[in-house]
Write a protein that holds these residues in place. Sequence first.
Motif, PDB file in Angstrom:
ATOM      1  N   TYR A 212       0.818  -1.207   0.000  1.00  0.00           N
ATOM      2  CA  TYR A 212       0.000   0.000   0.000  1.00  0.00           C
ATOM      3  C   TYR A 212       0.858   1.266   0.000  1.00  0.00           C
ATOM      4  O   TYR A 212       0.469   2.300  -0.532  1.00  0.00           O
ATOM      5  CB  TYR A 212      -0.938   0.016   1.202  1.00  0.00           C
ATOM      6  N   ASN A 213       2.036   1.188   0.597  1.00  0.00           N
ATOM      7  CA  ASN A 213       2.902   2.357   0.698  1.00  0.00           C
ATOM      8  C   ASN A 213       3.364   2.858  -0.659  1.00  0.00           C
ATOM      9  O   ASN A 213       3.577   4.052  -0.850  1.00  0.00           O
ATOM     10  CB  ASN A 213       4.116   2.019   1.571  1.00  0.00           C
ATOM     11  N   THR A 214       3.519   1.953  -1.620  1.00  0.00           N
ATOM     12  CA  THR A 214       4.006   2.346  -2.944  1.00  0.00           C
ATOM     13  C   THR A 214       2.913   2.299  -4.008  1.00  0.00           C
ATOM     14  O   THR A 214       3.180   2.582  -5.178  1.00  0.00           O
ATOM     15  CB  THR A 214       5.170   1.444  -3.375  1.00  0.00           C
ATOM     16  N   ALA A 215       1.705   1.919  -3.615  1.00  0.00           N
ATOM     17  CA  ALA A 215       0.591   1.895  -4.570  1.00  0.00           C
ATOM     18  C   ALA A 215       0.071   3.311  -4.805  1.00  0.00           C
ATOM     19  O   ALA A 215       0.255   4.212  -3.973  1.00  0.00           O
ATOM     20  CB  ALA A 215      -0.528   1.007  -4.048  1.00  0.00           C
ATOM     21  N   THR A 216      -0.595   3.490  -5.929  1.00  0.00           N
ATOM     22  CA  THR A 216      -1.218   4.774  -6.229  1.00  0.00           C
ATOM     23  C   THR A 216      -2.480   4.526  -7.040  1.00  0.00           C
ATOM     24  O   THR A 216      -2.717   3.406  -7.507  1.00  0.00           O
ATOM     25  CB  THR A 216      -0.238   5.708  -6.968  1.00  0.00           C
ATOM     26  N   PRO A 264      -5.777   1.628 -15.143  1.00  0.00           N
ATOM     27  CA  PRO A 264      -6.459   0.781 -14.156  1.00  0.00           C
ATOM     28  C   PRO A 264      -6.888   1.572 -12.925  1.00  0.00           C
ATOM     29  O   PRO A 264      -6.419   2.683 -12.681  1.00  0.00           O
ATOM     30  CB  PRO A 264      -5.377  -0.246 -13.793  1.00  0.00           C
ATOM     31  N   ASP A 265      -7.748   0.956 -12.135  1.00  0.00           N
ATOM     32  CA  ASP A 265      -8.188   1.592 -10.896  1.00  0.00           C
ATOM     33  C   ASP A 265      -7.034   1.806  -9.927  1.00  0.00           C
ATOM     34  O   ASP A 265      -6.979   2.819  -9.232  1.00  0.00           O
ATOM     35  CB  ASP A 265      -9.277   0.741 -10.223  1.00  0.00           C
ATOM     36  N   PHE A 266      -6.109   0.844  -9.853  1.00  0.00           N
ATOM     37  CA  PHE A 266      -4.976   0.936  -8.936  1.00  0.00           C
ATOM     38  C   PHE A 266      -3.700   0.495  -9.634  1.00  0.00           C
ATOM     39  O   PHE A 266      -3.721  -0.391 -10.490  1.00  0.00           O
ATOM     40  CB  PHE A 266      -5.211   0.090  -7.686  1.00  0.00           C
ATOM     41  N   PRO A 276      -0.477  -2.587 -13.334  1.00  0.00           N
ATOM     42  CA  PRO A 276      -1.836  -2.645 -12.779  1.00  0.00           C
ATOM     43  C   PRO A 276      -1.890  -3.557 -11.559  1.00  0.00           C
ATOM     44  O   PRO A 276      -1.210  -4.590 -11.501  1.00  0.00           O
ATOM     45  CB  PRO A 276      -2.661  -3.219 -13.938  1.00  0.00           C
ATOM     46  N   ALA A 277      -2.688  -3.176 -10.577  1.00  0.00           N
ATOM     47  CA  ALA A 277      -2.857  -4.009  -9.382  1.00  0.00           C
ATOM     48  C   ALA A 277      -3.544  -5.313  -9.752  1.00  0.00           C
ATOM     49  O   ALA A 277      -4.268  -5.402 -10.758  1.00  0.00           O
ATOM     50  CB  ALA A 277      -3.673  -3.257  -8.346  1.00  0.00           C
ATOM     51  N   GLY A 278      -3.345  -6.323  -8.912  1.00  0.00           N
ATOM     52  CA  GLY A 278      -4.035  -7.587  -9.105  1.00  0.00           C
ATOM     53  C   GLY A 278      -5.465  -7.519  -8.606  1.00  0.00           C
ATOM     54  O   GLY A 278      -5.876  -6.538  -7.970  1.00  0.00           O
ATOM     55  N   PRO A 279      -6.256  -8.546  -8.892  1.00  0.00           N
ATOM     56  CA  PRO A 279      -7.651  -8.582  -8.414  1.00  0.00           C
ATOM     57  C   PRO A 279      -7.722  -8.466  -6.900  1.00  0.00           C
ATOM     58  O   PRO A 279      -6.875  -9.001  -6.179  1.00  0.00           O
ATOM     59  CB  PRO A 279      -8.145  -9.947  -8.895  1.00  0.00           C
ATOM     60  N   ASN A 280      -8.705  -7.712  -6.411  1.00  0.00           N
ATOM     61  CA  ASN A 280      -8.974  -7.564  -4.984  1.00  0.00           C
ATOM     62  C   ASN A 280      -7.801  -6.970  -4.215  1.00  0.00           C
ATOM     63  O   ASN A 280      -7.629  -7.243  -3.025  1.00  0.00           O
ATOM     64  CB  ASN A 280      -9.387  -8.911  -4.381  1.00  0.00           C
ATOM     65  N   PHE A 281      -7.024  -6.152  -4.880  1.00  0.00           N
ATOM     66  CA  PHE A 281      -5.934  -5.463  -4.190  1.00  0.00           C
ATOM     67  C   PHE A 281      -6.481  -4.595  -3.060  1.00  0.00           C
ATOM     68  O   PHE A 281      -5.938  -4.558  -1.961  1.00  0.00           O
ATOM     69  CB  PHE A 281      -5.143  -4.614  -5.186  1.00  0.00           C
ATOM     70  N   LEU A 282      -7.583  -3.908  -3.330  1.00  0.00           N
ATOM     71  CA  LEU A 282      -8.182  -3.063  -2.300  1.00  0.00           C
ATOM     72  C   LEU A 282      -9.699  -3.111  -2.294  1.00  0.00           C
ATOM     73  O   LEU A 282     -10.312  -3.190  -1.229  1.00  0.00           O
ATOM     74  CB  LEU A 282      -7.734  -1.605  -2.479  1.00  0.00           C
TER      75      LEU A 282
END
Length: 407
Positions: A212-216, A264-266, A276-282
């Motif tokens: 989460y710290n490096t996600a945007t 992507p959303d995340f 891109p984030a994986g499924p159900n990342f957040l």
Amino acid sequence: MKIHRKSMVRKCLLMFCAVMLMVPAGMSFANNKPFPQHTTYTAGSIKPNHVTQTALDNAVKNKWNSWKNAYLSPALSGQYYVKYNSAGETVSEAHGYGMILSVIMAGYDTNARTYFDGLYRYYRAHPSTNNSFLMAWKQNSSFQNVDGPNSATDGDMDIAYSLLLADRQWGSNGAINYLQAAKNIINAIMSNDVNQAQWTLRLGDWATSGNYNTATRPSDFMLNHLKAFQAATNDNKWNSVTNKTYTIINSIYNGYSSSTGLLPDFVVLSGSNYQPAGPNFLESANDGRYYYNSARTPWRIATDYLLTGDNRAFNQLTSLNNFIKSTTSNNPANIKAGYQLNGTALVNYNSGAFYAPFGVSAMISSNNQTWLNSVWNYTVNASTEGYYEESIKLFSLIVMSGNWWTY
């Protein structure tokens, strides 16, 4: 009975002074940037050209009236909030929307400053536990913080930007020093919502560990906000955030969606690469797809180009426009509420959160004139949806009509 003229003048002056003393501190009878503004956007950009400017302005006024009546409500004494669901709850995202809209519509709506100041007081009454200048992200119908009293970056950014606009609209010499309040939250965003090791926007002030710290989140890529923050504070760290944000846009575009321009959303950092984030990342199985968060990116990203001419995302926006026109056969009714990054539709229904922002992205080039006109018509004539969709429609109409302005 004979009344002397001098006596009448004296009485009138005394009455005027008495009335002025009853006006609350900070209240002004003038707006420096009253609606409509008819902003001149970047050379080569376009607006809908099949209806008059008056019709464009009136569509915004009508949408504001319906939005305000449905979602803007009094809270505790002297406060306002934005109801984002039928349970009467709110989130900081909605609150930021309400504050920006109130400033933009001042001049048309005579109560705009009353709404804005009430929304400001509500924001200050609900601080995040991580930084008191940021806003706790969610409250229930009793105006109590729920689901963790921490912040969400998008709400914080819109609140900060609205305060800069308020300073331009009304000045900062009244009961609320809008400019100082803006600087307070801007500095708090830099301290808590920005990963200063990466110069990326965090998901919120809570996202300080692990992935989460490096996600945007691309829907937080409010590039014109970032430039306004730098201008207001003279803090060159904001230039680093702006530059990194454009870098991520192009990294995802070139690596994952070169034929569509979809984001992507995340987004997560893997090694030294953003992906891109994986499924159900957040939030859902669609976290790595173009879904209800990133539906806002055509509006957010294109707005910076329209106002500043910064063309670093021009190729991404051009691919986005070409994709959506092609996949819908130039019919906005065929836009779907979600896509894989390769352009495959996720659902078979439409949503105002998706179709309206494509009108803003279309404004970057005259190649999109017919498409822009169609999106305008479709948005103006569409049925009423929920808070989220109606908010995005209103913002998109403001930009498309030429009435967005910046600090």
